[in-house]
Design a protein around this motif. Structure first.
Motif, PDB file in Angstrom:
ATOM      1  N   ASP A   1     144.531  19.523 -56.417  1.00  0.00           N
ATOM      2  CA  ASP A   1     144.202  20.978 -57.009  1.00  0.00           C
ATOM      3  C   ASP A   1     144.545  21.952 -56.179  1.00  0.00           C
ATOM      4  O   ASP A   1     144.030  22.212 -55.269  1.00  0.00           O
ATOM      5  N   TRP A   2     145.910  22.290 -56.601  1.00  0.00           N
ATOM      6  CA  TRP A   2     146.592  23.215 -55.611  1.00  0.00           C
ATOM      7  C   TRP A   2     145.766  24.622 -55.474  1.00  0.00           C
ATOM      8  O   TRP A   2     145.883  25.496 -54.482  1.00  0.00           O
ATOM      9  N   SER A   3     144.939  24.849 -56.558  1.00  0.00           N
ATOM     10  CA  SER A   3     144.238  26.248 -56.299  1.00  0.00           C
ATOM     11  C   SER A   3     143.231  26.267 -55.231  1.00  0.00           C
ATOM     12  O   SER A   3     142.557  27.261 -55.000  1.00  0.00           O
ATOM     13  N   ARG A   4     142.900  24.908 -54.442  1.00  0.00           N
ATOM     14  CA  ARG A   4     141.870  24.819 -53.416  1.00  0.00           C
ATOM     15  C   ARG A   4     142.281  25.409 -52.157  1.00  0.00           C
ATOM     16  O   ARG A   4     141.827  25.425 -51.163  1.00  0.00           O
ATOM     17  N   TYR A   5     143.669  25.657 -52.167  1.00  0.00           N
ATOM     18  CA  TYR A   5     144.343  25.866 -50.925  1.00  0.00           C
ATOM     19  C   TYR A   5     144.206  27.412 -50.635  1.00  0.00           C
ATOM     20  O   TYR A   5     144.406  28.112 -51.623  1.00  0.00           O
ATOM     21  N   LYS A   6     144.423  27.930 -49.456  1.00  0.00           N
ATOM     22  CA  LYS A   6     144.498  29.391 -49.206  1.00  0.00           C
ATOM     23  C   LYS A   6     145.690  29.802 -49.791  1.00  0.00           C
ATOM     24  O   LYS A   6     145.497  30.992 -50.507  1.00  0.00           O
ATOM     25  N   HIS A   7     146.704  29.252 -49.491  1.00  0.00           N
ATOM     26  CA  HIS A   7     147.941  29.609 -49.994  1.00  0.00           C
ATOM     27  C   HIS A   7     148.569  28.866 -50.885  1.00  0.00           C
ATOM     28  O   HIS A   7     149.148  27.593 -50.381  1.00  0.00           O
ATOM     29  N   THR A   8     148.765  28.913 -52.245  1.00  0.00           N
ATOM     30  CA  THR A   8     149.378  27.917 -53.124  1.00  0.00           C
ATOM     31  C   THR A   8     150.911  28.154 -53.192  1.00  0.00           C
ATOM     32  O   THR A   8     151.576  28.419 -54.298  1.00  0.00           O
TER      33      THR A   8
END
Length: 225
Positions: A35-42
């Motif tokens: 779930d790439w939205s969970r990373y600080k910088h997608t």
């Protein structure tokens, strides 16, 4: 200004598969959060740095970033050779029409690495280098990537622009636009479309099959600026 994965090319799934596979094959990193939205910088660079720091306790060296990037891009190249990537319906013609128009100019701002973007667009019948662009090679965060893309558009065309509209498919795109004060058009359907609206999209299209309606909406948004 366009995103690429999920916006111009139907490559979100293969991109994720190659990225996750590269993490496992190069570094043995498994069970990766996708779930790439969970990373600080997608972005490719931002996600890789964050995963590497989480798993090893340190940031990757330039050599480690380069090694991972090369392996990931090679996997994408093999995948595109096996089966051409599809464009989002209407994307090729829309880019051509906008580029030829009197009132608009196109730039690209992708969270992917430059060479992966070239492969995806070429496989889908488009050319990355036809347009001023910025990518994860230029910055970890999307806001900086978008600002660099805008600056390169000004340099390429030798003139400032009255307004900028970003077209993307991710909630991270919407949030970057909100942070920069840029108007945003979403690409998606169903739950994703609803989420993009909730994140501030002025309008959302499933694709560009109705180019006339898309251009009408683009005109309305730019006139309202």
């Amino acid at each position: 200004m366009f995103d690429i994965d999920g916006t111009l090319t139907e490559t979100m799934k293969i991109d994720e598969e190659c990225f996750v596979c590269s993490l496992a094959e190069i570094y043995g990193f498994t069970g990766v959060e996708t779930d790439w939205s969970r990373y600080k910088h997608t972005t490719d660079s931002g996600i890789f740095h964050e995963i590497h720091l989480d798993r090893t306790g340190r940031l990757p060296s330039d050599a480690e970033v380069s090694h991972f990037r090369q392996h990931f891009i090679a996997l994408l190249g093999h995948a595109s050779s096996a089966s051409a990537f599809a464009p989002v319906p209407g994307a090729r013609q829309l880019l051509s029409d906008l580029s030829a128009s009197a009132g608009y100019r196109v730039s690209l701002a992708t969270g992917g690495w430059r060479d992966s973007a070239r492969i995806k667009m070429a496989s889908a019948g488009m050319c990355f280098d036809d347009h001023p662009a910025a990518s994860a090679d230029d910055a970890h965060d999307r806001e900086s990537i978008m600002k660099i893309s805008m600056q390169r558009a000004v340099e390429r065309h030798g003139m400032p622009f009255v307004s900028t509209v970003y077209v993307g498919d991710g909630i991270w795109d919407a949030r970057a636009c909100r942070a920069l004060g840029i108007r945003f058009i979403g690409i998606g359907s169903g739950e994703r479309a609803a989420r993009l609206v909730s994140e501030g999209a002025g309008c959302v299209f499933q694709n560009y099959s109705d180019a006339g309606l898309f251009l009408e909406s683009l005109d309305e948004i730019t006139r309202a600026v």
